[in-house]
Design a protein around this motif. Structure first.
Motif, PDB file in Angstrom:
ATOM      1  N   ALA A   1       0.812  -1.215   0.000  1.00 48.44           N
ATOM      2  CA  ALA A   1       0.000   0.000   0.000  1.00 48.44           C
ATOM      3  C   ALA A   1       0.843   1.261   0.000  1.00 48.44           C
ATOM      4  CB  ALA A   1      -0.924   0.016   1.221  1.00 48.44           C
ATOM      5  N   ALA A   2       2.079   1.169   0.458  1.00 49.01           N
ATOM      6  CA  ALA A   2       2.925   2.357   0.592  1.00 49.01           C
ATOM      7  C   ALA A   2       4.380   1.947   0.727  1.00 49.01           C
ATOM      8  CB  ALA A   2       2.501   3.176   1.813  1.00 49.01           C
ATOM      9  N   THR A   3       5.250   2.930   0.526  1.00 50.76           N
ATOM     10  CA  THR A   3       6.684   2.772   0.762  1.00 50.76           C
ATOM     11  C   THR A   3       7.129   3.910   1.666  1.00 50.76           C
ATOM     12  OG1 THR A   3       7.173   1.631  -1.325  1.00 50.76           O
ATOM     13  CG2 THR A   3       8.971   2.874  -0.317  1.00 50.76           C
ATOM     14  N   ALA A   4       7.927   3.604   2.658  1.00 53.25           N
ATOM     15  CA  ALA A   4       8.425   4.625   3.574  1.00 53.25           C
ATOM     16  C   ALA A   4       9.650   5.316   2.976  1.00 53.25           C
ATOM     17  CB  ALA A   4       8.778   4.010   4.919  1.00 53.25           C
ATOM     18  N   CYS A   5       9.765   6.614   3.219  1.00 59.43           N
ATOM     19  CA  CYS A   5      10.864   7.428   2.693  1.00 59.43           C
ATOM     20  C   CYS A   5      11.648   8.034   3.853  1.00 59.43           C
ATOM     21  CB  CYS A   5      10.324   8.551   1.813  1.00 59.43           C
ATOM     22  SG  CYS A   5       9.282   8.013   0.435  1.00 59.43           S
ATOM     23  N   VAL A   6      12.932   8.276   3.597  1.00 58.45           N
ATOM     24  CA  VAL A   6      13.768   8.908   4.617  1.00 58.45           C
ATOM     25  C   VAL A   6      14.229  10.299   4.201  1.00 58.45           C
ATOM     26  CG1 VAL A   6      14.580   6.761   5.659  1.00 58.45           C
ATOM     27  CG2 VAL A   6      15.821   7.730   3.695  1.00 58.45           C
ATOM     28  N   HIS A   7      13.835  10.737   3.001  1.00 55.23           N
ATOM     29  CA  HIS A   7      14.216  12.063   2.509  1.00 55.23           C
ATOM     30  C   HIS A   7      13.093  12.598   1.618  1.00 55.23           C
ATOM     31  CE1 HIS A   7      16.344  15.167   0.185  1.00 55.23           C
ATOM     32  NE2 HIS A   7      17.182  15.215   1.212  1.00 55.23           N
ATOM     33  N   PRO A   8      12.811  13.898   1.700  1.00 51.01           N
ATOM     34  CA  PRO A   8      11.729  14.465   0.868  1.00 51.01           C
ATOM     35  C   PRO A   8      11.928  14.212  -0.621  1.00 51.01           C
ATOM     36  CG  PRO A   8      12.407  16.044   2.533  1.00 51.01           C
ATOM     37  CD  PRO A   8      13.399  14.916   2.607  1.00 51.01           C
ATOM     38  N   GLY A   9      13.186  14.123  -1.064  1.00 52.26           N
ATOM     39  CA  GLY A   9      13.451  13.888  -2.472  1.00 52.26           C
ATOM     40  C   GLY A   9      12.989  12.535  -2.969  1.00 52.26           C
ATOM     41  N   GLN A  10      12.690  11.622  -2.058  1.00 53.49           N
ATOM     42  CA  GLN A  10      12.224  10.295  -2.462  1.00 53.49           C
ATOM     43  C   GLN A  10      10.721  10.231  -2.687  1.00 53.49           C
ATOM     44  OE1 GLN A  10      13.737   7.946   0.885  1.00 53.49           O
ATOM     45  NE2 GLN A  10      15.482   7.277  -0.350  1.00 53.49           N
ATOM     46  N   VAL A  11       9.998  11.222  -2.192  1.00 51.46           N
ATOM     47  CA  VAL A  11       8.535  11.165  -2.186  1.00 51.46           C
ATOM     48  C   VAL A  11       7.954  11.082  -3.597  1.00 51.46           C
ATOM     49  CG1 VAL A  11       6.441  12.477  -1.668  1.00 51.46           C
ATOM     50  CG2 VAL A  11       8.246  12.254   0.058  1.00 51.46           C
ATOM     51  N   GLU A  12       8.362  11.970  -4.490  1.00 47.45           N
ATOM     52  CA  GLU A  12       7.788  11.965  -5.831  1.00 47.45           C
ATOM     53  C   GLU A  12       8.173  10.729  -6.621  1.00 47.45           C
ATOM     54  OE1 GLU A  12       5.390  13.620  -7.291  1.00 47.45           O
ATOM     55  OE2 GLU A  12       5.138  14.555  -5.327  1.00 47.45           O
ATOM     56  N   ILE A  13       9.355  10.187  -6.346  1.00 47.13           N
ATOM     57  CA  ILE A  13       9.749   8.938  -7.005  1.00 47.13           C
ATOM     58  C   ILE A  13       8.787   7.825  -6.614  1.00 47.13           C
ATOM     59  CG2 ILE A  13      11.548   7.171  -7.173  1.00 47.13           C
ATOM     60  CD1 ILE A  13      13.617   9.382  -6.743  1.00 47.13           C
ATOM     61  N   VAL A  14       8.472   7.743  -5.322  1.00 47.07           N
ATOM     62  CA  VAL A  14       7.561   6.707  -4.841  1.00 47.07           C
ATOM     63  C   VAL A  14       6.150   6.932  -5.387  1.00 47.07           C
ATOM     64  CG1 VAL A  14       6.410   5.804  -2.786  1.00 47.07           C
ATOM     65  CG2 VAL A  14       8.886   6.154  -2.783  1.00 47.07           C
ATOM     66  N   ARG A  15       5.673   8.155  -5.329  1.00 51.17           N
ATOM     67  CA  ARG A  15       4.333   8.431  -5.844  1.00 51.17           C
ATOM     68  C   ARG A  15       4.205   8.047  -7.314  1.00 51.17           C
ATOM     69  NH1 ARG A  15       3.242  14.446  -3.301  1.00 51.17           N
ATOM     70  NH2 ARG A  15       2.264  13.797  -1.337  1.00 51.17           N
ATOM     71  N   SER A  16       5.208   8.437  -8.085  1.00 49.90           N
ATOM     72  CA  SER A  16       5.187   8.126  -9.513  1.00 49.90           C
ATOM     73  C   SER A  16       5.221   6.623  -9.751  1.00 49.90           C
ATOM     74  CB  SER A  16       6.383   8.802 -10.199  1.00 49.90           C
ATOM     75  OG  SER A  16       6.440   8.453 -11.565  1.00 49.90           O
TER      76      SER A  16
END
Length: 301
Positions: free
Chosen positions: A224-239
């Protein structure tokens, strides 16, 4: 049975009752934020689909009391917050819960959850159980069955440390077999009990391609989701979680065809045989597209 031996302790609130799990409402990109950095709380919440305010690994032992006070003194929207608590095996959990009850936050992530006994103190909360030790991974099916649990997450680094190892990945960046096994075990346990599964963080901040590949794989498998440790990872995961236009068009057209023709058995669609599992996959694709749209609206607020 609890993996530490003896009968599994079960709260009176759960015994003999048939209860549903809380719906998992976050995702696909969850962003960790140290609880001792209140200046980052709002920014993290704005960047991601939910923020995980971390009282555990991100906070030094000496800073934990101040982190709890920061959690209380700097409230943000509780609908978009998960608080990661210290493990039940540590003396910190009681203090974490005392601070938490002074806030409006009611969704927690329990670090290093190793059995249902660890959850008894969390009856009043919605729980994301983090299965990141050998015991926790083996206990994942029992943990997922507890009604207050809305999701399971797994973690590679603490898992390998609990085994006495030193690295969860090979030289080419791929997970070692034991980590892949744990990931599958947690996903299967979550699915068997109707709760969400959250994929582990990708610690190599420069490896955007590796993160994208793992997030695409997670979405395809049903995380359902992936956890991120940096804001720069958020859009990569969303995409990565958002289906492409061709896949979305296929899913929407397939569901529309099935609805119009009132089909619920096996039928042909665009040269492909379709049955109930394929319809459920199409529904999942459409849900992920809707989640992407909701994420973008939430970021614009």
């Amino acid at each position: 049975m609890d993996p530490r031996g003896g009968r599994t302790p079960v709260s009176r609130r759960w015994r003999g009752e048939r209860m549903t799990h809380p719906p998992f409402r976050f995702g696909p990109a969850l962003l960790f934020c140290p609880a001792d950095r209140p200046d980052r709380y709002a920014k993290a919440a704005e960047r991601a689909d939910a923020v995980i305010l971390d009282l555990e690994d991100a906070v030094a032992e000496s800073a934990k009391p101040a982190a709890r006070e920061s959690l209380v003194a700097n409230p943000i929207d509780p609908a978009r917050v998960v608080v990661r608590l210290n493990p039940a095996s540590t003396p910190h959990l009681a203090d974490d819960l005392a601070a938490l009850r002074r806030t409006a936050y009611r969704t927690v992530m329990l670090a290093k959850c190793e059995g249902t006994a660890d959850l008894v103190a969390l009856e009043d909360f919605e729980v994301i159980a983090l299965c990141e030790t050998a015991r926790g991974v083996l206990a994942a099916p029992d943990i997922a069955s507890v009604p207050i649990v809305s999701a399971l997450m797994w973690g590679a680094e603490d898992l390998v440390a609990s085994l006495g190892g030193g690295s969860s990945r090979t030289a080419d960046g791929r997970y070692r077999d034991v980590a892949r096994h744990a990931r599958s075990q947690v996903l299967l346990s979550a699915g068997a009990h109707g709760v969400a599964a959250i994929d582990a963080v990708h610690l190599d901040l420069a490896d955007g391609d590796g993160l994208r590949a793992e997030a695409e794989d997670a979405a395809a498998l049903g995380f359902a989701a992936t956890a991120c440790v940096h804001p720069g990872q958020v859009e990569i995961v969303r995409s990565a979680y958002a289906p492409g236009p061709e896949r979305l068009e296929w899913a929407q057209s397939l569901l529309a065809e099935a609805a119009v023709r009132e089909l619920d058995g096996v039928f042909a669609f665009r040269g492909q045989m379709v049955d109930a599992p394929l319809l459920r996959q199409a529904e999942s694709v459409v849900r992920r597209a809707h989640a992407r749209g909701s994420s973008e609206k939430g970021t614009e607020r």
